[in-house]
Every structure is written in structure tokens, then in C-alpha cells.
Design a protein around this motif. Structure first.
Motif: not given
Length: 472
Positions: A167-186
């Protein structure tokens, strides 16, 4: 073949239930439809469906939260339908082991395909469902493009696959990465982020894998790298497209073997992390140009998540603005509301900096606006100062939108007092005549000339609209 299968639909809207029944008539042997949790539980007491399709908001409770524990075979696939199109809904749907999650309004062909696939195979229940988070994880928006992102994140909750966020800069890629982490097995483990573009080339390997004392000049003690710091959790490699080729080779070996060693060390350490990478670059172009290893790209690109630019999800801007205002208020910034014309300006802007830029502008407006209601001139001023050079632009379109909003309110619920046209005409003409008279300092002859109407007509309308030409 799915003939002979039994489908239970839990949907309280009769119209939607009828459409689904007719659509799926040839997909099953028996189709049962109920409109509440109580009716569902009563039906389940005597029947064993092969598939459950359920809405979330039902007259007597939550269709997701109430499903576990009512005697349903844990191997029975569940398809969740919901107008509450948030990441939380998608995650909770995954938490009960649902086969699929379809946000309303859904495509009937997509529903049919999902039903066919679900009836042909069963899904094991997810682990740790009781610990599923109950918030949006910082993700805001219900645009169709974001629904696709939510569904992908939810499906990642029960596995440990590598993810590449594009995604383009500023679209929230780290927010999505944190969501993947906080909803996942780890989710109980650490989330460790590193920006590959911000690390000097000669230090990247030491940053990732750590180093031993004396490994290089300045290494006065042993340092744990990001892989070690993230053990048991998620390692987020931001701007992976800027990683030097030599470091890419080392990273590839780690992903292949799940082992690494520190710089200057010889002991093999286990890479116990989920890797989530992100970039704003076109990775396939980098691969074609020889600037990124093709084999590493495929190792990282197991599950791609593409974030839409803000200009492709303008309908989410009002919700994002409210999100940023609320976040700013919790940080001590004043609360603000946005006038419709001001919000329209925000929705019209192209936002080259995407969600990050919008957040900065909203916080600046919260601080600089003198009134509790932010007006269009405030927005115009802040955007101009930020270098965008945006003006009110196309006022005719703004007027048309305002008329549309006003008319919709007057006609809400199919009502209307039969006087909508004349009232709108009076509102618009009053503003037109007052502004014109102010511009010509009350000179009615000049006002009539500029308006292109007869002077007598002007005088008649001033009387009818109770406008004092001396004090317009």
C-alpha cells in the motif's frame, strides 16, 4: 455435490431471508429459516444442520456470541452475515470457527460460492476463541475495500503464515500489522517493528539478528537482535523493499531454516516469530529490476494484504475524522465538530499522504479552529498551509451537495409537507439577494442589473421575502 444437505438460516429480515432462500434453493435438500436466537435454539434441539448462515444483530441477542454452547457440532461450518462491517465482527466470526464472513450488502454469487465450498468441507474450530479481542484494533472504515482487508486479517487469526502488506505511504500498514498480531495465535507475545529504510546498510544484520561482544568495532557487549526480541510474537519488517540485497540473502536463509546466528556468533538460535513485512514499493518491479530477490519475495508474499489509498475509500473519511478527534481529545486536544461543507472539502481532497495526512490535518484543525464547529474556511486554510494549495473549488458542487442533504432530510421517511420547493427557493433566493445588495451597498438598480432581472421584480421579491434593502 451438495444435494441432500440441510442449511439453517438465522436472519430476522424477512426480505433478506426470502432472497437467500430462493438463491440457495438448488444448493441443498432442506432449507430452514428462523428469525431469532430463541427460534434457532429450538430448531437446533431437534435438528443437525450441515451449514448455518447467521446474522449478527438479532432481536434477542448477538448471533455470534450466542452460538457456541448450544449443541452445534463443532465441525458444522458457519457463514456470518453482518451489516456491522468492522474488523471486530470479522474477528469474532473467526473466533467461533466460522467458514466465512460476508459483510452486508453481500453479493449473491459470492454467497452461493461460499455455501457450496462450505458444504463440501468442514472447518475446525479456532483455538483461543475466548481471548478474541473486542475492539477495532485501530482500523476504521466500512468501505468495500476495507471489508476485504478485515476478512483477510480474520482468516489469518488461526494460522502463522507470513504476510506481505502492500500500500501507499500513510495507508496504515503498521496498524494492520498490529491488528494481525493482536488477533492471531501469537497475540500474547511481543510485537517488534523495524523500519528497513531507517537502518544503515552495515548495521541491518546486527539489528535483525543481534551481535556478540567484539563482533565489530563498537560492539562492547552482546546485543539481542529483533528476531530474538520478537521470540514468541510477531516481527514487523517495514519498508522491506528498501532492504539491501546482501541482507536479503541472510533473511531468506532464516525464513527457510527457521534458524539464525548472531553477528560474530556460531550458535544456532530458533527463529520463533511470525514475519509480517510491508512496503509502499511495487515489489514485482523491484524483482524484475534485480533489486529484490524473487525467492525472498515469494517467501514473504504467502498472504498478501493490499491497503486501499484514502482516495478510493472517501466514504470512510467522516468516521476517520471522528476517530482522530476522539483520539486527540484523549490526548488533551479540544473536541470539535465539522460543518457539512467542511467535511465535504475533506472528502473531495485527494490525500496523497492518505490516512496519516488526514490525521495530521484533523489534529491541526482541532488546535487552530477558534470555534467548536470547524468550517470550510478552516479546512481550506490548513490545507493551503500544508502545501496542498486547496481552495473551496467548485462552489456549485458544494451548493448542489448542500441542497441534496437538505432535501433528503425534508423528504425522510417518504414524508414532505408539499412545500419543499417553495421553502428551498426562498432559502436560496434570500441568500442570493442579501449578498447582492451587500455587494452594491443597497443600490437596487445596480443589484437588478447584476442579477439580470427587472427592478420591479426585485422590489416585489424583497417585500415577499421580508428583506430590508438598507440592511440586507
Amino acid at each position: 455435490m451438495t444435494a441432500g444437505k440441510t442449511i439453517l438460516l438465522v436472519e430476522d429480515d424477512p426480505a433478506i431471508a426470502l432472497i437467500i432462500r430462493e438463491t440457495l434453493a438448488t444448493e441443498c435438500g432442506q432449507f430452514a429459516s428462523v428469525g431469532s436466537i430463541a427460534e434457532r435454539n429450538a430448531w437446533l434441539a431437534d435438528h443437525r444442520p450441515d451449514l448455518i448462515i447467521t446474522d449478527v444483530v438479532l432481536p434477542d441477542g448477538d448471533g455470534i456470541d450466542s452460538l457456541p454452547g448450544v449443541g452445534v457440532d463443532p465441525l458444522t461450518p458457519v457463514i456470518v452475515l453482518s451489516a456491522q462491517n468492522t474488523l471486530d465482527t470479522a474477528v469474532r466470526a473467526t473466533g467461533i470457527g466460522s467458514y466465512d464472513y460476508l459483510p452486508k450488502p453481500f453479493d449473491l454469487d459470492e454467497l452461493t460460492a461460499s455455501v457450496r465450498a462450505a458444504l463440501q468441507r468442514r472447518t475446525l474450530p479456532s483455538e483461543g476463541a475466548d481471548a478474541a479481542p473486542q475492539d477495532s484494533h485501530g482500523l476504521v472504515g466500512r468501505a468495500p475495500a476495507m471489508q476485504a482487508v478485515y476478512r483477510t486479517i480474520a482468516r489469518l487469526a488461526t494460522n502463522d503464515l507470513a504476510v506481505l502488506i502492500l500500500g501507499e505511504s500513510g495507508t496504515g500498514k503498521e496498524v494492520v500489522a498490529r491488528a494481525i498480531h493482536s488477533t492471531g495465535l501469537r497475540r500474547s507475545g511481543p510485537f517488534v517493528a523495524i523500519n528497513m529504510a531507517a537502518i544503515p546498510r552495515e548495521l541491518i544484520e546486527a539489528e535483525l539478528f543481534g551481535h556478540e561482544k567484539g563482533a565489530f568495532t563498537g560492539a562492547t557487549s552482546r546485543n539481542a537482535g529483533r528476531f530474538e526480541q520478537a521470540a514468541g510474537g510477531t516481527l514487523f519488517l517495514d519498508e522491506i523493499g528498501d532492504m539491501p540485497l546482501e541482507a536479503q540473502t541472510r533473511l531468506l536463509r532464516v525464513l527457510q531454516s527457521n534458524e539464525y546466528s548472531t553477528v560474530g556468533g556460531s550458535q544456532a538460535l530458533k527463529a520463533d516469530v511470525r514475519v509480517v513485512a510491508a512496503t509502499h514499493r511495487d515489489m514485482r518491479t523491484l524483482v524484475a529490476d534485480g533489486r529484490f530477490r524473487e525467492d525472498l519475495f515469494y517467501r514473504l508474499n504467502v498472504i498478501p494484504v493490499t491497503l486501499p489509498p484514502l482516495r478510493d475509500r472517501r466514504s470512510d473519511i467522516p468516521a476517520l475524522v471522528r476517530h482522530f478527534i476522539d483520539a486527540g481529545r484523549h490526548s488533551g486536544l479540544p473536541d470539535r465538530q465539522f460543518a457539512p461543507a467542511a467535511m465535504q472539502l475533506l472528502e473531495r481532497h485527494d490525500w496523497p499522504g492518505n490516512v496519516r495526512e488526514l490525521g495530521n490535518v484533523v489534529q491541526r484543525l482541532a488546535v487552530l479552529s477558534r470555534d467548536t464547529i470547524v468550517g470550510p474556511r478552516d479546512v481550506e486554510s490548513v490545507l493551503r498551509e500544508s502545501g496542498e494549495g486547496v481552495s473551496l473549488a467548485d462552489p456549485a458542487e458544494l451548493i448542489a451537495r448542500a441542497v441534496d442533504d437538505w432535501t433528503r432530510e425534508q423528504l425522510a421517511g417518504g414524508e414532505g409537507d408539499g412545500d419543499v420547493h417553495s421553502r428551498l427557493e426562498a432559502i436560496v433566493e434570500t441568500a442570493l439577494l442579501r449578498r447582492t445588495l451587500r455587494e452594491v451597498r443597497g443600490n437596487q438598480l445596480e443589484a437588478a442589473r447584476r442579477l439580470g432581472i427587472n427592478r420591479n421584480t426585485l422590489r416585489k421579491r424583497l417585500v415577499q421575502l421580508a428583506i430590508d434593502p438598507a440592511q440586507p
